[in-house]
Design a protein around this motif. Structure first.
Motif, PDB file in Angstrom:
ATOM      1  N   ASP A   1       0.842  -1.191   0.000  1.00  0.00           N
ATOM      2  CA  ASP A   1       0.000   0.000   0.000  1.00  0.00           C
ATOM      3  C   ASP A   1       0.880   1.245   0.000  1.00  0.00           C
ATOM      4  OD1 ASP A   1      -2.366  -1.437   0.069  1.00  0.00           O
ATOM      5  OD2 ASP A   1      -2.315  -1.618   2.255  1.00  0.00           O
ATOM      6  N   LYS A   2       0.585   2.135  -0.934  1.00  0.00           N
ATOM      7  CA  LYS A   2       1.305   3.398  -1.008  1.00  0.00           C
ATOM      8  C   LYS A   2       0.334   4.534  -0.732  1.00  0.00           C
ATOM      9  CE  LYS A   2       5.605   2.443  -2.132  1.00  0.00           C
ATOM     10  NZ  LYS A   2       6.762   2.930  -1.387  1.00  0.00           N
ATOM     11  N   GLU A   3       0.833   5.541   0.006  1.00  0.00           N
ATOM     12  CA  GLU A   3      -0.035   6.662   0.347  1.00  0.00           C
ATOM     13  C   GLU A   3      -0.425   7.451  -0.892  1.00  0.00           C
ATOM     14  OE1 GLU A   3       0.320  10.662   3.076  1.00  0.00           O
ATOM     15  OE2 GLU A   3       1.228   8.810   3.808  1.00  0.00           O
ATOM     16  N   LYS A   4       0.529   7.629  -1.801  1.00  0.00           N
ATOM     17  CA  LYS A   4       0.261   8.374  -3.025  1.00  0.00           C
ATOM     18  C   LYS A   4       0.787   7.581  -4.222  1.00  0.00           C
ATOM     19  CE  LYS A   4       0.366  12.973  -0.923  1.00  0.00           C
ATOM     20  NZ  LYS A   4       1.021  14.302  -0.933  1.00  0.00           N
ATOM     21  N   PRO A   5       0.071   6.520  -4.609  1.00  0.00           N
ATOM     22  CA  PRO A   5       0.524   5.727  -5.756  1.00  0.00           C
ATOM     23  C   PRO A   5       0.433   6.541  -7.046  1.00  0.00           C
ATOM     24  CG  PRO A   5      -1.675   5.059  -5.107  1.00  0.00           C
ATOM     25  CD  PRO A   5      -1.211   6.021  -4.061  1.00  0.00           C
ATOM     26  N   LEU A   6       1.318   6.224  -7.965  1.00  0.00           N
ATOM     27  CA  LEU A   6       1.349   6.906  -9.257  1.00  0.00           C
ATOM     28  C   LEU A   6       0.594   6.109 -10.313  1.00  0.00           C
ATOM     29  CD1 LEU A   6       5.104   7.996  -9.467  1.00  0.00           C
ATOM     30  CD2 LEU A   6       3.150   9.400  -8.778  1.00  0.00           C
ATOM     31  N   LYS A   7       0.000   6.828 -11.236  1.00  0.00           N
ATOM     32  CA  LYS A   7      -0.510   6.221 -12.464  1.00  0.00           C
ATOM     33  C   LYS A   7       0.548   6.491 -13.540  1.00  0.00           C
ATOM     34  CE  LYS A   7      -4.567   8.314 -12.371  1.00  0.00           C
ATOM     35  NZ  LYS A   7      -5.959   8.691 -12.765  1.00  0.00           N
TER      36      LYS A   7
ATOM     37  N   PRO B   1      -2.852  10.026 -16.475  1.00  0.00           N
ATOM     38  CA  PRO B   1      -1.699   9.486 -15.735  1.00  0.00           C
ATOM     39  C   PRO B   1      -0.889  10.604 -15.092  1.00  0.00           C
ATOM     40  CG  PRO B   1      -1.341   9.337 -18.104  1.00  0.00           C
ATOM     41  CD  PRO B   1      -2.766   9.748 -17.920  1.00  0.00           C
ATOM     42  N   ASP B   2      -0.198  10.252 -14.019  1.00  0.00           N
ATOM     43  CA  ASP B   2       0.658  11.227 -13.343  1.00  0.00           C
ATOM     44  C   ASP B   2       1.930  11.497 -14.134  1.00  0.00           C
ATOM     45  OD1 ASP B   2      -0.828  11.571 -10.748  1.00  0.00           O
ATOM     46  OD2 ASP B   2      -0.510   9.397 -10.715  1.00  0.00           O
ATOM     47  N   ILE B   3       2.374  10.476 -14.860  1.00  0.00           N
ATOM     48  CA  ILE B   3       3.606  10.628 -15.619  1.00  0.00           C
ATOM     49  C   ILE B   3       3.606   9.664 -16.794  1.00  0.00           C
ATOM     50  CG2 ILE B   3       4.981   8.914 -14.342  1.00  0.00           C
ATOM     51  CD1 ILE B   3       7.253  11.154 -14.411  1.00  0.00           C
ATOM     52  N   ILE B   4       4.280  10.051 -17.869  1.00  0.00           N
ATOM     53  CA  ILE B   4       4.484   9.190 -19.034  1.00  0.00           C
ATOM     54  C   ILE B   4       5.942   8.735 -19.027  1.00  0.00           C
ATOM     55  CG2 ILE B   4       4.524   9.040 -21.549  1.00  0.00           C
ATOM     56  CD1 ILE B   4       2.290  11.148 -21.569  1.00  0.00           C
ATOM     57  N   TYR B   5       6.135   7.430 -19.067  1.00  0.00           N
ATOM     58  CA  TYR B   5       7.471   6.832 -19.064  1.00  0.00           C
ATOM     59  C   TYR B   5       7.670   6.172 -20.420  1.00  0.00           C
ATOM     60  CZ  TYR B   5      11.263   3.641 -17.514  1.00  0.00           C
ATOM     61  OH  TYR B   5      12.442   2.946 -17.372  1.00  0.00           O
ATOM     62  N   ALA B   6       8.414   6.834 -21.321  1.00  0.00           N
ATOM     63  CA  ALA B   6       8.605   6.355 -22.689  1.00  0.00           C
ATOM     64  C   ALA B   6       9.977   5.701 -22.815  1.00  0.00           C
ATOM     65  CB  ALA B   6       8.462   7.502 -23.682  1.00  0.00           C
ATOM     66  N   LEU B   7      10.028   4.558 -23.501  1.00  0.00           N
ATOM     67  CA  LEU B   7      11.260   3.784 -23.626  1.00  0.00           C
ATOM     68  C   LEU B   7      11.120   2.775 -24.766  1.00  0.00           C
ATOM     69  CD1 LEU B   7      11.322   1.239 -20.613  1.00  0.00           C
ATOM     70  CD2 LEU B   7       9.281   2.364 -21.375  1.00  0.00           C
ATOM     71  N   LEU B   8      12.144   2.048 -25.296  1.00  0.00           N
ATOM     72  CA  LEU B   8      13.476   1.968 -24.751  1.00  0.00           C
ATOM     73  C   LEU B   8      14.494   2.014 -25.894  1.00  0.00           C
ATOM     74  CD1 LEU B   8      15.360   1.410 -22.275  1.00  0.00           C
ATOM     75  CD2 LEU B   8      15.011  -0.993 -22.723  1.00  0.00           C
ATOM     76  N   ASN B   9      14.238   1.249 -26.968  1.00  0.00           N
ATOM     77  CA  ASN B   9      15.184   1.192 -28.076  1.00  0.00           C
ATOM     78  C   ASN B   9      14.697   2.022 -29.265  1.00  0.00           C
ATOM     79  OD1 ASN B   9      17.147  -0.502 -26.829  1.00  0.00           O
ATOM     80  ND2 ASN B   9      15.768  -2.239 -27.099  1.00  0.00           N
TER      81      ASN B   9
ATOM     82  N   ALA C   1      14.610   0.603  -8.319  1.00  0.00           N
ATOM     83  CA  ALA C   1      13.209   0.966  -8.524  1.00  0.00           C
ATOM     84  C   ALA C   1      12.769   2.139  -7.656  1.00  0.00           C
ATOM     85  CB  ALA C   1      12.312  -0.249  -8.277  1.00  0.00           C
ATOM     86  N   ASP C   2      13.129   2.143  -6.388  1.00  0.00           N
ATOM     87  CA  ASP C   2      12.708   3.239  -5.509  1.00  0.00           C
ATOM     88  C   ASP C   2      13.319   4.570  -5.952  1.00  0.00           C
ATOM     89  OD1 ASP C   2      11.080   1.672  -3.841  1.00  0.00           O
ATOM     90  OD2 ASP C   2      12.791   1.068  -2.605  1.00  0.00           O
ATOM     91  N   SER C   3      14.576   4.536  -6.348  1.00  0.00           N
ATOM     92  CA  SER C   3      15.229   5.761  -6.820  1.00  0.00           C
ATOM     93  C   SER C   3      14.574   6.268  -8.109  1.00  0.00           C
ATOM     94  CB  SER C   3      16.720   5.514  -7.057  1.00  0.00           C
ATOM     95  OG  SER C   3      17.369   5.167  -5.857  1.00  0.00           O
ATOM     96  N   LEU C   4      14.178   5.333  -8.965  1.00  0.00           N
ATOM     97  CA  LEU C   4      13.518   5.725 -10.207  1.00  0.00           C
ATOM     98  C   LEU C   4      12.163   6.369  -9.925  1.00  0.00           C
ATOM     99  CD1 LEU C   4      13.452   5.814 -13.265  1.00  0.00           C
ATOM    100  CD2 LEU C   4      12.626   3.450 -13.276  1.00  0.00           C
ATOM    101  N   ILE C   5      11.411   5.800  -8.988  1.00  0.00           N
ATOM    102  CA  ILE C   5      10.125   6.400  -8.611  1.00  0.00           C
ATOM    103  C   ILE C   5      10.344   7.792  -8.016  1.00  0.00           C
ATOM    104  CG2 ILE C   5       8.194   6.220  -6.997  1.00  0.00           C
ATOM    105  CD1 ILE C   5       7.878   4.456  -9.428  1.00  0.00           C
ATOM    106  N   ASP C   6      11.387   7.938  -7.201  1.00  0.00           N
ATOM    107  CA  ASP C   6      11.708   9.264  -6.658  1.00  0.00           C
ATOM    108  C   ASP C   6      12.003  10.252  -7.784  1.00  0.00           C
ATOM    109  OD1 ASP C   6      11.396   8.321  -4.087  1.00  0.00           O
ATOM    110  OD2 ASP C   6      13.554   8.017  -3.736  1.00  0.00           O
ATOM    111  N   PHE C   7      12.698   9.787  -8.819  1.00  0.00           N
ATOM    112  CA  PHE C   7      12.978  10.647  -9.974  1.00  0.00           C
ATOM    113  C   PHE C   7      11.684  11.038 -10.680  1.00  0.00           C
ATOM    114  CE2 PHE C   7      13.973  10.964 -14.587  1.00  0.00           C
ATOM    115  CZ  PHE C   7      14.747  12.116 -14.546  1.00  0.00           C
ATOM    116  N   PHE C   8      10.764  10.079 -10.819  1.00  0.00           N
ATOM    117  CA  PHE C   8       9.456  10.396 -11.405  1.00  0.00           C
ATOM    118  C   PHE C   8       8.759  11.486 -10.591  1.00  0.00           C
ATOM    119  CE2 PHE C   8       8.770   5.898 -13.405  1.00  0.00           C
ATOM    120  CZ  PHE C   8       9.669   6.215 -14.407  1.00  0.00           C
ATOM    121  N   ARG C   9       8.751  11.329  -9.283  1.00  0.00           N
ATOM    122  CA  ARG C   9       8.057  12.299  -8.419  1.00  0.00           C
ATOM    123  C   ARG C   9       8.719  13.682  -8.524  1.00  0.00           C
ATOM    124  NH1 ARG C   9       4.229   9.842  -5.407  1.00  0.00           N
ATOM    125  NH2 ARG C   9       4.506   7.642  -4.806  1.00  0.00           N
TER     126      ARG C   9
END
Length: 620
Positions: free
Chosen positions: A254-260, A323-331, A601-609
């Motif tokens: 459970d996350k207090e503020k989950p991202l879409k 969505p809260d953020i768009i994560y576009a990737l990769l090749n 993963a946690d650092s990446l989510i922090d970067f998203f935020r």
């Protein structure tokens, strides 16, 4: 001469989205000199105008038409068609192929005058994968494996075609012909009487990796949602059902503020890594590229709970989701779609994560789109510091907008398992592994490796198919020292690869002289096998490129987990140094989880935020 019931032929026509071809196929049947036939059309869930074309033909009472609500696959269509067949002889007419006028007459005459179970004609085709005349004797198993549907007629038996639930393959011999060989022999009709029409939408091209196909294109093309078992006639066996079972019922925190998070593009290797987002309570959506290659993982995914968005109405769907953020990737295949989404005015923070590679974008004409992505995205993720430095030569990139992360790191679950006893402890010789392409390992290396008694264990059925000449030639230079193994599943990386003394990375000579403008993709890349070897806990072999910028070498030296060599005799000396190898293994064990996606993963989510926060500040 044997008596055939009814002395007619039941022609089975499977079809899926071949509206532009099907009228020509049916017309070729209507023009047959042999007229005692029935046509059984199985429309396998087509979404094009096929029904409109068929309507003009079904007035002929010899033609029957059946429709599947959804696509069920070739095998299911064949079995359904045969079940409806009236005659004892079965022929096939795929809706994109054609008969010449004497085709059915020739096949029927050949069967009637023999005791064989199957007759096949010669076939006209532009495909390099088919023997054009098909005139080899029936006892030649290689011809049986090449037989295409359009050239065959056989006696009806109780045998069933292999269906989708069992396996997806382009190998018709495995799907059905092999079963008929147990019932009788095959005979050639003696003439070319049909055409196997060569075009991009052929089923084998959707499946075969060397034709641009693969499991992801197959699922996308035929709109298949469920996990599959898949093996092309040249590729690795893929079992989505068992391999990803552990990632279907995720333990969600459970996350207090989950991202879409809206993922745009493709996931490449180790796609199950994104489950780490879901495990942390975030909701994922997927907007995927069209026509993925075999290494461009796209949805529908066989794991997790990601919600796919159709390209047909994606903007409306995104507007509803917000969505809260768009994560576009990769090749490089994702560049055009990612750029289009970024420029669509969605007013949503946009992060661009790029791996392989800028040089491919230049060659394929998408350099402009790539530069726009790096110039205008709200967050930029670089493969490594070397990649970032390379782009910084000509792009102005703010440090706070950037993050460093390899693009296709595996999930940490693949790092579990018990290590195996070293083969070298059993036979006293050195054993190394190639987990992928034998990149840069040439004939001269092979000769010297044999002299040094260094074994090469080469994994992957697909890689073997691509590198046949390499294998055949080098077995002559180092007999007994090249060993072929099927693809190793991620769950077996630790137990399988840990038995080797070391694993090969890409081998090349750098010539950049510490100048980024001279750097090539080999210099900037992290080969995907780095994490595979790290998971197994074995040292990595790479060429010493002192005085040059080489990202993989910098990484290996950072953690002291590799063997750098200038010559094969020197490499052999290092590989026989048991104390050195033991030290390297300890270093890898200490740092190996760094090479998993979960570690970051946690650092990446922090970067998203942080990216979301900066975006909102700019808006205000």
């Amino acid at each position: 001469m044997k008596k055939i019931k009814g002395e007619g032929i039941s022609v089975i026509m499977p079809t899926y989205n071949q509206g532009a071809f099907i009228s020509r196929a049916i017309s070729s049947l209507l023009l047959q000199t042999f007229q005692k036939w029935e046509l059984i059309i199985i429309n396998d869930g087509s979404t094009d105008y096929t029904p409109d074309i068929i309507r003009d033909f079904i007035q002929d009472k010899r033609i029957r038409y059946y429709t599947n609500i959804i696509n069920e696959g070739l095998g299911a269509c064949m079995n359904k068609g045969i079940a409806h067949a009236t005659f004892d002889v079965i022929a096939y007419l795929p809706s994109d192929d054609i008969y010449f006028k004497d085709h059915l007459y020739s096949l029927m005459s050949t069967l009637a005058d023999s005791e064989h179970i199957l007759a096949y004609s010669g076939v006209l085709s532009d495909s390099p994968h088919l023997s054009v005349e098909g005139t080899a004797p029936a006892a030649d198993d290689t011809i049986h494996k090449q037989l295409q549907l359009v050239q065959v007629a056989h006696l009806k038996t109780s045998d069933q075609w292999m269906e989708r639930a069992e396996l997806i393959t382009d190998d018709l011999h495995e799907m059905f012909w092999d079963k008929l060989t147990k019932q009788g022999t095959f005979i050639y009709s003696g003439s070319i009487t049909c055409e196997w029409v060569d075009h991009p939408g052929q089923r084998h091209k959707i499946i075969r990796e060397d034709q641009g196909g693969g499991v992801y294109l197959y699922k996308q093309y035929y709109n298949v949602k469920q996990p599959l078992k898949f093996r092309s006639s040249i590729g690795n066996f893929i079992d989505e059902i068992s391999e990803f079972n552990k990632f279907r019922n995720l333990n969600i925190s459970d996350k207090e503020k989950p991202l879409k998070i809206l993922i745009v593009g493709e996931l490449a290797y180790n796609p199950e890594r994104i489950c780490a987002f879901e495990e942390r309570g975030h909701q994922l959506y997927g907007l995927w590229i069209n026509n993925p290659s075999y290494y461009n993982t796209t949805g529908p995914l066989p794991f997790g709970n990601i919600i796919d968005i159709s390209l047909d109405d994606w903007a409306e769907s995104v507007d509803k989701i917000r969505p809260d953020i768009i994560y576009a990737l990769l090749n490089y295949q994702a560049v055009v779609l990612a750029n289009y989404v970024m420029r669509s005015g969605l007013n949503i923070p946009f992060v661009w994560h790029f791996k392989e590679g800028p040089f491919f974008c230049r060659q394929n004409g998408t350099w402009n789109e790539l530069i726009e992505l790096y110039s205008n995205s709200d967050g930029k993720i670089f493969l490594n510091q070397e990649n970032k430095n390379w782009f910084n030569q000509f792009l102005s990139v703010n440090a706070e907008d950037t993050f460093l992360l390899d693009g296709d790191l595996p999930k940490r679950e693949w790092f579990a398992g018990k290590q195996s006893t070293l083969l070298s402890d059993q036979d006293g010789e050195i054993h190394t592994v190639i987990a992928g392409r034998p990149f840069g390992i040439n004939e001269d290396y092979i000769k010297l490796l044999g002299k040094e008694k260094i074994h090469l264990h080469f994994y992957g059925d697909l890689q073997h198919a691509y590198w046949t000449n390499f294998i055949n030639a080098n077995e002559l230079y180092a007999p007994g020292y090249i060993h072929l193994h099927s693809q190793c599943k991620p769950e077996d990386w630790v137990s399988e690869f840990s038995q080797y003394d070391a694993g090969w990375l890409h081998i090349f000579d750098s010539n950049n002289n510490n100048e980024y403008m001279r750097a090539t993709w080999n210099d900037l890349n992290y080969p995907a096998r780095i994490s595979t070897l790290a998971a197994a806990g074995i040292p990595m072999i790479l060429k010493e490129n002192k005085g040059h910028i080489v990202a993989a070498q910098s990484l290996v030296q950072q953690f002291d987990i590799g063997i750098l060599f200038n010559s094969i005799p020197e490499l052999g000396h290092q590989l026989r140094n048991k104390e050195k190898l033991k030290k390297l293994r300890k270093n890898i064990e200490k740092h190996r989880l760094f090479f998993s996606f979960d570690y970051h993963a946690d650092s990446l989510i922090d970067f998203f935020r942080a990216t979301i926060t900066r975006f909102k500040e700019k808006q205000s």
